[in-house]
Motif scaffolding. Structure first.
Motif, PDB file in Angstrom:
ATOM      1  N   ILE A 108      27.453  33.339 -12.923  1.00  0.00           N
ATOM      2  CA  ILE A 108      27.306  33.025 -11.499  1.00  0.00           C
ATOM      3  C   ILE A 108      28.645  33.095 -10.786  1.00  0.00           C
ATOM      4  CG2 ILE A 108      27.168  31.113  -9.936  1.00  0.00           C
ATOM      5  CD1 ILE A 108      24.863  29.980 -11.861  1.00  0.00           C
ATOM      6  N   ALA A 109      29.800  32.626 -11.649  1.00  0.00           N
ATOM      7  CA  ALA A 109      31.229  32.760 -10.902  1.00  0.00           C
ATOM      8  C   ALA A 109      31.474  34.363 -10.638  1.00  0.00           C
ATOM      9  CB  ALA A 109      32.281  32.073 -11.939  1.00  0.00           C
ATOM     10  N   THR A 110      30.961  35.116 -11.678  1.00  0.00           N
ATOM     11  CA  THR A 110      31.485  36.480 -11.728  1.00  0.00           C
ATOM     12  C   THR A 110      30.788  37.113 -10.676  1.00  0.00           C
ATOM     13  OG1 THR A 110      31.826  36.540 -13.965  1.00  0.00           O
ATOM     14  CG2 THR A 110      31.367  38.480 -12.995  1.00  0.00           C
ATOM     15  N   LEU A 111      29.398  37.043 -10.445  1.00  0.00           N
ATOM     16  CA  LEU A 111      28.548  37.313  -9.201  1.00  0.00           C
ATOM     17  C   LEU A 111      29.053  36.964  -8.039  1.00  0.00           C
ATOM     18  CD1 LEU A 111      24.968  37.032 -10.888  1.00  0.00           C
ATOM     19  CD2 LEU A 111      26.250  38.849 -10.617  1.00  0.00           C
ATOM     20  N   GLN A 112      29.446  35.721  -8.067  1.00  0.00           N
ATOM     21  CA  GLN A 112      30.102  35.188  -6.633  1.00  0.00           C
ATOM     22  C   GLN A 112      31.220  35.737  -6.193  1.00  0.00           C
ATOM     23  OE1 GLN A 112      30.428  30.940  -7.515  1.00  0.00           O
ATOM     24  NE2 GLN A 112      28.343  30.263  -6.714  1.00  0.00           N
ATOM     25  N   LYS A 113      31.992  36.229  -7.503  1.00  0.00           N
ATOM     26  CA  LYS A 113      33.215  36.843  -6.878  1.00  0.00           C
ATOM     27  C   LYS A 113      32.989  38.349  -6.657  1.00  0.00           C
ATOM     28  CE  LYS A 113      37.850  38.545  -9.253  1.00  0.00           C
ATOM     29  NZ  LYS A 113      37.466  39.929  -8.611  1.00  0.00           N
ATOM     30  N   GLU A 114      32.054  39.039  -7.460  1.00  0.00           N
ATOM     31  CA  GLU A 114      31.660  40.202  -6.851  1.00  0.00           C
ATOM     32  C   GLU A 114      30.909  40.294  -5.402  1.00  0.00           C
ATOM     33  OE1 GLU A 114      28.995  41.579  -9.878  1.00  0.00           O
ATOM     34  OE2 GLU A 114      30.413  42.078 -11.419  1.00  0.00           O
ATOM     35  N   LEU A 115      30.080  38.999  -5.219  1.00  0.00           N
ATOM     36  CA  LEU A 115      29.740  39.266  -3.722  1.00  0.00           C
ATOM     37  C   LEU A 115      30.746  39.096  -2.883  1.00  0.00           C
ATOM     38  CD1 LEU A 115      27.135  38.811  -2.074  1.00  0.00           C
ATOM     39  CD2 LEU A 115      27.226  36.444  -2.530  1.00  0.00           C
ATOM     40  N   GLN A 116      31.769  38.193  -3.292  1.00  0.00           N
ATOM     41  CA  GLN A 116      32.820  37.941  -2.020  1.00  0.00           C
ATOM     42  C   GLN A 116      33.668  39.452  -2.148  1.00  0.00           C
ATOM     43  OE1 GLN A 116      35.227  34.797  -3.844  1.00  0.00           O
ATOM     44  NE2 GLN A 116      33.733  33.219  -3.156  1.00  0.00           N
ATOM     45  N   ASP A 117      33.907  40.069  -2.999  1.00  0.00           N
ATOM     46  CA  ASP A 117      34.566  41.248  -2.982  1.00  0.00           C
ATOM     47  C   ASP A 117      33.791  42.280  -2.135  1.00  0.00           C
ATOM     48  OD1 ASP A 117      36.467  40.334  -4.581  1.00  0.00           O
ATOM     49  OD2 ASP A 117      35.560  41.444  -6.534  1.00  0.00           O
ATOM     50  N   VAL A 118      32.191  42.276  -2.337  1.00  0.00           N
ATOM     51  CA  VAL A 118      31.345  42.923  -1.554  1.00  0.00           C
ATOM     52  C   VAL A 118      31.442  42.788   0.047  1.00  0.00           C
ATOM     53  CG1 VAL A 118      29.013  43.618  -1.221  1.00  0.00           C
ATOM     54  CG2 VAL A 118      29.795  43.772  -3.327  1.00  0.00           C
ATOM     55  N   ARG A 119      31.758  41.342   0.148  1.00  0.00           N
ATOM     56  CA  ARG A 119      31.600  41.217   1.500  1.00  0.00           C
ATOM     57  C   ARG A 119      32.889  41.261   2.260  1.00  0.00           C
ATOM     58  NH1 ARG A 119      29.263  34.731   0.796  1.00  0.00           N
ATOM     59  NH2 ARG A 119      26.949  35.281   0.772  1.00  0.00           N
ATOM     60  N   ARG A 120      33.821  41.053   1.350  1.00  0.00           N
ATOM     61  CA  ARG A 120      35.356  41.717   2.186  1.00  0.00           C
ATOM     62  C   ARG A 120      35.288  43.186   2.310  1.00  0.00           C
ATOM     63  NH1 ARG A 120      37.438  37.575  -1.714  1.00  0.00           N
ATOM     64  NH2 ARG A 120      37.585  39.360  -3.314  1.00  0.00           N
ATOM     65  N   GLU A 121      34.749  43.930   1.393  1.00  0.00           N
ATOM     66  CA  GLU A 121      34.861  45.261   1.660  1.00  0.00           C
ATOM     67  C   GLU A 121      33.946  45.839   2.796  1.00  0.00           C
ATOM     68  OE1 GLU A 121      35.475  49.225   1.009  1.00  0.00           O
ATOM     69  OE2 GLU A 121      36.623  47.641   0.176  1.00  0.00           O
ATOM     70  N   THR A 122      32.730  45.223   2.762  1.00  0.00           N
ATOM     71  CA  THR A 122      31.713  45.324   3.736  1.00  0.00           C
ATOM     72  C   THR A 122      32.448  44.911   5.200  1.00  0.00           C
ATOM     73  OG1 THR A 122      29.789  44.973   2.573  1.00  0.00           O
ATOM     74  CG2 THR A 122      29.665  44.778   5.007  1.00  0.00           C
ATOM     75  N   GLN A 123      33.198  43.896   5.303  1.00  0.00           N
ATOM     76  CA  GLN A 123      33.843  43.380   6.383  1.00  0.00           C
ATOM     77  C   GLN A 123      34.974  44.352   6.783  1.00  0.00           C
ATOM     78  OE1 GLN A 123      32.877  40.942   8.157  1.00  0.00           O
ATOM     79  NE2 GLN A 123      34.628  41.252   9.779  1.00  0.00           N
ATOM     80  N   ARG A 124      35.680  44.820   5.902  1.00  0.00           N
ATOM     81  CA  ARG A 124      36.805  45.792   6.220  1.00  0.00           C
ATOM     82  C   ARG A 124      35.983  47.209   6.763  1.00  0.00           C
ATOM     83  NH1 ARG A 124      39.347  43.729   1.559  1.00  0.00           N
ATOM     84  NH2 ARG A 124      38.166  45.447   0.122  1.00  0.00           N
ATOM     85  N   GLU A 125      34.835  47.610   6.138  1.00  0.00           N
ATOM     86  CA  GLU A 125      34.146  48.715   6.401  1.00  0.00           C
ATOM     87  C   GLU A 125      33.621  48.517   7.956  1.00  0.00           C
ATOM     88  OE1 GLU A 125      32.569  52.682   6.508  1.00  0.00           O
ATOM     89  OE2 GLU A 125      34.099  51.753   5.151  1.00  0.00           O
ATOM     90  N   LEU A 126      32.938  47.633   8.188  1.00  0.00           N
ATOM     91  CA  LEU A 126      32.530  47.174   9.275  1.00  0.00           C
ATOM     92  C   LEU A 126      33.652  47.107  10.625  1.00  0.00           C
ATOM     93  CD1 LEU A 126      30.336  46.271  11.196  1.00  0.00           C
ATOM     94  CD2 LEU A 126      30.670  44.143  10.713  1.00  0.00           C
TER      95      LEU A 126
END
Length: 251
Positions: A108-126
């Motif tokens: 769960i911690a790994t998935l949460q970190k990956e989710l945070q990374d995806v969110r940050r990348e999505t935010q940067r792309e947005l």
């Protein structure tokens, strides 16, 4: 199966167990008191610890009661061994559950970190796309303003050119009509010349095709004659060779 104890051993063990049972009963009557000086977290931790002690006490009481009954009836401690083995199995199962929960927590911690990374990348792309949209809108506004100015200039310039062109056309219209008539006459003449040339070339092509056919016929005739000559020469050489071979055998 557990070995049978002697009467003395059984009595001694029962005395010890009864004393333990009595002490556990006394311990069960001692209830934890809420402390006003402790924080809520400390109090919760204390109560959790006391709950665990109470569960362990009840387990020990149950095992001791069963063991006392077994000692009284059979003078064996089989239930103690079974209780210990069952407790080992329970603890092993609990440990497996804890291990699975820890593994799940790690995942769960790994998935949460990956989710945070995806969110940050999505935010940067947005953010990048928003900046790109803003830049394109700015360019579009500049182009619209420039186009509007050019349209205004072109409209004014076009009106002037139309006026001048109309004046010039009124002068040159007659000349253009004469030129068009001359071009029509030239085109008609060129059409007649083209038709005449086409007929001439077709006749020329027909003559050439007939000549080519005659040449092909002459070539086939000569080829047949040469083949006949070659066949006659081959037959003559064969006859001569046979005669020479016959003469050589006679000699």
């Amino acid at each position: 199966m557990s070995s049978r104890l002697s009467c003395v051993e059984a009595l001694r063990l029962r005395a010890v167990l009864e004393d333990c049972s009595h002490q556990l009963a006394v311990l069960g009557n001692v209830m934890p008191q809420r402390s006003r000086s402790c924080s809520q977290a400390d109090e919760d931790h204390t109560m959790d610890h006391m709950d665990k002690i109470q569960r362990d006490r009840e387990f020990a009481v149950g095992v001791i009661d069963s063991l006392l009954a077994e000692l009284k009836e059979q003078q064996t401690v089989q239930c103690l061994l079974e209780a210990v083995e069952a407790e080992h199995r329970r603890k092993a199962h609990v440990q497996q559950v804890i291990s699975r929960e820890e593994e799940a927590e790690r995942k769960i911690a790994t998935l949460q970190k990956e989710l945070q990374d995806v969110r940050r990348e999505t935010q940067r792309e947005l953010q990048r796309r928003q900046e790109l949209v803003a830049e394109l809108e700015r360019r579009l506004l500049e182009m619209n303003e420039k186009t509007s100015a050019e349209k205004s200039y072109i409209h004014s310039s076009t009106q002037q050119q139309i006026h001048q062109t109309q004046k010039l056309n009124s002068h040159n219209e007659k000349s253009l009509e004469d030129q068009i008539k001359r071009l029509h006459l030239q085109m008609e003449e060129a059409q007649r010349v083209h038709q005449k040339t086409d007929r001439f070339l077709k006749e020329k092509l027909k003559v050439r095709e007939e000549q080519l056919e005659e040449r092909k016929e002459r070539y086939r005739t000569r080829l047949e004659e040469k083949e006949s000559e070659l066949q006659a020469m081959t037959s003559s050489r064969t006859s001569t060779r046979s005669a020479l071979q016959e003469r050589a055998r006679k000699v």
